[in-house]
Motif scaffolding. Structure first.
Motif, PDB file in Angstrom:
ATOM      1  N   ALA A 160       0.850  -1.196   0.000  1.00  0.00           N
ATOM      2  CA  ALA A 160       0.000   0.000   0.000  1.00  0.00           C
ATOM      3  C   ALA A 160       0.880   1.239   0.000  1.00  0.00           C
ATOM      4  O   ALA A 160       1.868   1.320   0.726  1.00  0.00           O
ATOM      5  CB  ALA A 160      -0.905   0.005   1.214  1.00  0.00           C
ATOM      6  N   SER A 161       0.494   2.235  -0.810  1.00  0.00           N
ATOM      7  CA  SER A 161       1.200   3.502  -0.890  1.00  0.00           C
ATOM      8  C   SER A 161       0.687   4.431   0.208  1.00  0.00           C
ATOM      9  O   SER A 161      -0.509   4.511   0.468  1.00  0.00           O
ATOM     10  CB  SER A 161       0.969   4.135  -2.258  1.00  0.00           C
ATOM     11  N   ILE A 162       1.588   5.163   0.836  1.00  0.00           N
ATOM     12  CA  ILE A 162       1.207   6.086   1.900  1.00  0.00           C
ATOM     13  C   ILE A 162       0.593   7.351   1.318  1.00  0.00           C
ATOM     14  O   ILE A 162      -0.395   7.864   1.823  1.00  0.00           O
ATOM     15  CB  ILE A 162       2.436   6.452   2.759  1.00  0.00           C
ATOM     16  N   CYS A 163       1.143   7.852   0.215  1.00  0.00           N
ATOM     17  CA  CYS A 163       0.715   9.159  -0.298  1.00  0.00           C
ATOM     18  C   CYS A 163      -0.661   9.142  -0.966  1.00  0.00           C
ATOM     19  O   CYS A 163      -1.467  10.028  -0.742  1.00  0.00           O
ATOM     20  CB  CYS A 163       1.752   9.732  -1.253  1.00  0.00           C
ATOM     21  N   ASN A 164      -0.971   8.123  -1.779  1.00  0.00           N
ATOM     22  CA  ASN A 164      -2.254   8.133  -2.479  1.00  0.00           C
ATOM     23  C   ASN A 164      -3.158   6.959  -2.116  1.00  0.00           C
ATOM     24  O   ASN A 164      -4.248   6.853  -2.635  1.00  0.00           O
ATOM     25  CB  ASN A 164      -2.065   8.213  -3.993  1.00  0.00           C
ATOM     26  N   GLY A 165      -2.728   6.064  -1.267  1.00  0.00           N
ATOM     27  CA  GLY A 165      -3.560   4.961  -0.816  1.00  0.00           C
ATOM     28  C   GLY A 165      -3.716   3.826  -1.800  1.00  0.00           C
ATOM     29  O   GLY A 165      -4.560   2.957  -1.619  1.00  0.00           O
ATOM     30  N   GLU A 166      -2.914   3.813  -2.860  1.00  0.00           N
ATOM     31  CA  GLU A 166      -2.998   2.754  -3.858  1.00  0.00           C
ATOM     32  C   GLU A 166      -2.521   1.434  -3.250  1.00  0.00           C
ATOM     33  O   GLU A 166      -1.503   1.387  -2.573  1.00  0.00           O
ATOM     34  CB  GLU A 166      -2.117   3.125  -5.047  1.00  0.00           C
ATOM     35  N   GLU A 167      -3.277   0.363  -3.499  1.00  0.00           N
ATOM     36  CA  GLU A 167      -2.915  -0.956  -2.996  1.00  0.00           C
ATOM     37  C   GLU A 167      -2.696  -1.914  -4.163  1.00  0.00           C
ATOM     38  O   GLU A 167      -3.464  -1.921  -5.122  1.00  0.00           O
ATOM     39  CB  GLU A 167      -4.010  -1.505  -2.096  1.00  0.00           C
ATOM     40  N   VAL A 168      -1.636  -2.712  -4.050  1.00  0.00           N
ATOM     41  CA  VAL A 168      -1.298  -3.676  -5.090  1.00  0.00           C
ATOM     42  C   VAL A 168      -1.087  -5.028  -4.425  1.00  0.00           C
ATOM     43  O   VAL A 168      -0.382  -5.137  -3.425  1.00  0.00           O
ATOM     44  CB  VAL A 168      -0.011  -3.262  -5.846  1.00  0.00           C
ATOM     45  N   ALA A 169      -1.725  -6.066  -4.981  1.00  0.00           N
ATOM     46  CA  ALA A 169      -1.545  -7.429  -4.484  1.00  0.00           C
ATOM     47  C   ALA A 169      -0.496  -8.126  -5.339  1.00  0.00           C
ATOM     48  O   ALA A 169      -0.401  -7.888  -6.541  1.00  0.00           O
ATOM     49  CB  ALA A 169      -2.858  -8.191  -4.545  1.00  0.00           C
ATOM     50  N   GLY A 170       0.302  -8.969  -4.687  1.00  0.00           N
ATOM     51  CA  GLY A 170       1.329  -9.686  -5.429  1.00  0.00           C
ATOM     52  C   GLY A 170       2.000 -10.734  -4.568  1.00  0.00           C
ATOM     53  O   GLY A 170       1.513 -11.095  -3.495  1.00  0.00           O
ATOM     54  N   PHE A 171       3.137 -11.207  -5.039  1.00  0.00           N
ATOM     55  CA  PHE A 171       3.906 -12.218  -4.335  1.00  0.00           C
ATOM     56  C   PHE A 171       5.318 -11.709  -4.102  1.00  0.00           C
ATOM     57  O   PHE A 171       5.929 -11.131  -4.991  1.00  0.00           O
ATOM     58  CB  PHE A 171       3.962 -13.517  -5.142  1.00  0.00           C
ATOM     59  N   LYS A 172       5.835 -11.921  -2.882  1.00  0.00           N
ATOM     60  CA  LYS A 172       7.182 -11.477  -2.526  1.00  0.00           C
ATOM     61  C   LYS A 172       8.100 -12.684  -2.467  1.00  0.00           C
ATOM     62  O   LYS A 172       7.795 -13.677  -1.802  1.00  0.00           O
ATOM     63  CB  LYS A 172       7.164 -10.776  -1.175  1.00  0.00           C
ATOM     64  N   ASP A 173       9.214 -12.587  -3.173  1.00  0.00           N
ATOM     65  CA  ASP A 173      10.218 -13.640  -3.157  1.00  0.00           C
ATOM     66  C   ASP A 173      10.985 -13.525  -1.843  1.00  0.00           C
ATOM     67  O   ASP A 173      11.570 -12.477  -1.556  1.00  0.00           O
ATOM     68  CB  ASP A 173      11.158 -13.499  -4.350  1.00  0.00           C
ATOM     69  N   ILE A 174      10.981 -14.571  -1.049  1.00  0.00           N
ATOM     70  CA  ILE A 174      11.619 -14.541   0.268  1.00  0.00           C
ATOM     71  C   ILE A 174      13.137 -14.415   0.142  1.00  0.00           C
ATOM     72  O   ILE A 174      13.770 -13.727   0.934  1.00  0.00           O
ATOM     73  CB  ILE A 174      11.243 -15.809   1.060  1.00  0.00           C
ATOM     74  N   ARG A 175      13.711 -15.018  -0.879  1.00  0.00           N
ATOM     75  CA  ARG A 175      15.164 -15.013  -1.034  1.00  0.00           C
ATOM     76  C   ARG A 175      15.702 -13.659  -1.468  1.00  0.00           C
ATOM     77  O   ARG A 175      16.699 -13.185  -0.931  1.00  0.00           O
ATOM     78  CB  ARG A 175      15.592 -16.078  -2.037  1.00  0.00           C
ATOM     79  N   THR A 176      15.044 -13.007  -2.442  1.00  0.00           N
ATOM     80  CA  THR A 176      15.570 -11.757  -2.986  1.00  0.00           C
ATOM     81  C   THR A 176      14.862 -10.520  -2.453  1.00  0.00           C
ATOM     82  O   THR A 176      15.408  -9.426  -2.503  1.00  0.00           O
ATOM     83  CB  THR A 176      15.454 -11.746  -4.525  1.00  0.00           C
ATOM     84  N   GLY A 177      13.616 -10.662  -1.987  1.00  0.00           N
ATOM     85  CA  GLY A 177      12.853  -9.521  -1.494  1.00  0.00           C
ATOM     86  C   GLY A 177      12.093  -8.773  -2.574  1.00  0.00           C
ATOM     87  O   GLY A 177      11.440  -7.778  -2.291  1.00  0.00           O
ATOM     88  N   LYS A 178      12.140  -9.242  -3.812  1.00  0.00           N
ATOM     89  CA  LYS A 178      11.426  -8.584  -4.909  1.00  0.00           C
ATOM     90  C   LYS A 178       9.951  -8.956  -4.872  1.00  0.00           C
ATOM     91  O   LYS A 178       9.587 -10.075  -4.518  1.00  0.00           O
ATOM     92  CB  LYS A 178      12.008  -8.989  -6.262  1.00  0.00           C
ATOM     93  N   ILE A 179       9.097  -7.993  -5.275  1.00  0.00           N
ATOM     94  CA  ILE A 179       7.663  -8.214  -5.312  1.00  0.00           C
ATOM     95  C   ILE A 179       7.210  -8.311  -6.761  1.00  0.00           C
ATOM     96  O   ILE A 179       7.516  -7.439  -7.571  1.00  0.00           O
ATOM     97  CB  ILE A 179       6.905  -7.078  -4.599  1.00  0.00           C
TER      98      ILE A 179
END
Length: 51
Positions: free
Chosen positions: A24-43
Motif C-alpha cells: 500500500a502507498s502512503i501518499c495516495n492509498g494505492e494498494e497492489v496485491a502480489g507475491f514477494k520472493d523470500i530469497r531476494t525480497g522482490k515483489i
C-alpha cells in the motif's frame, strides 16, 4: 457477439520461496496485491486493488 473476451490467466507460485503480500502507498492509498520472493525480497505485482 463476443469478439473481444477478457482472457483469464491463472498464475501459480512456489509456496516454499514466495509469500502473498499487499503493498500500500502512503501518499495516495494505492494498494497492489502480489507475491514477494523470500530469497531476494522482490515483489511480483499481480493486480491493482481499487476499492
Amino acid at each position: 457477439m463476443g469478439l473481444f473476451k477478457k482472457k483469464i490467466v491463472k498464475k501459480t507460485y512456489e509456496r516454499e520461496h514466495m509469500k502473498p503480500v499487499i503493498r500500500a502507498s502512503i501518499c495516495n492509498g494505492e494498494e497492489v496485491a502480489g507475491f514477494k520472493d523470500i530469497r531476494t525480497g522482490k515483489i511480483e505485482e499481480i493486480m491493482l486493488i481499487r476499492s
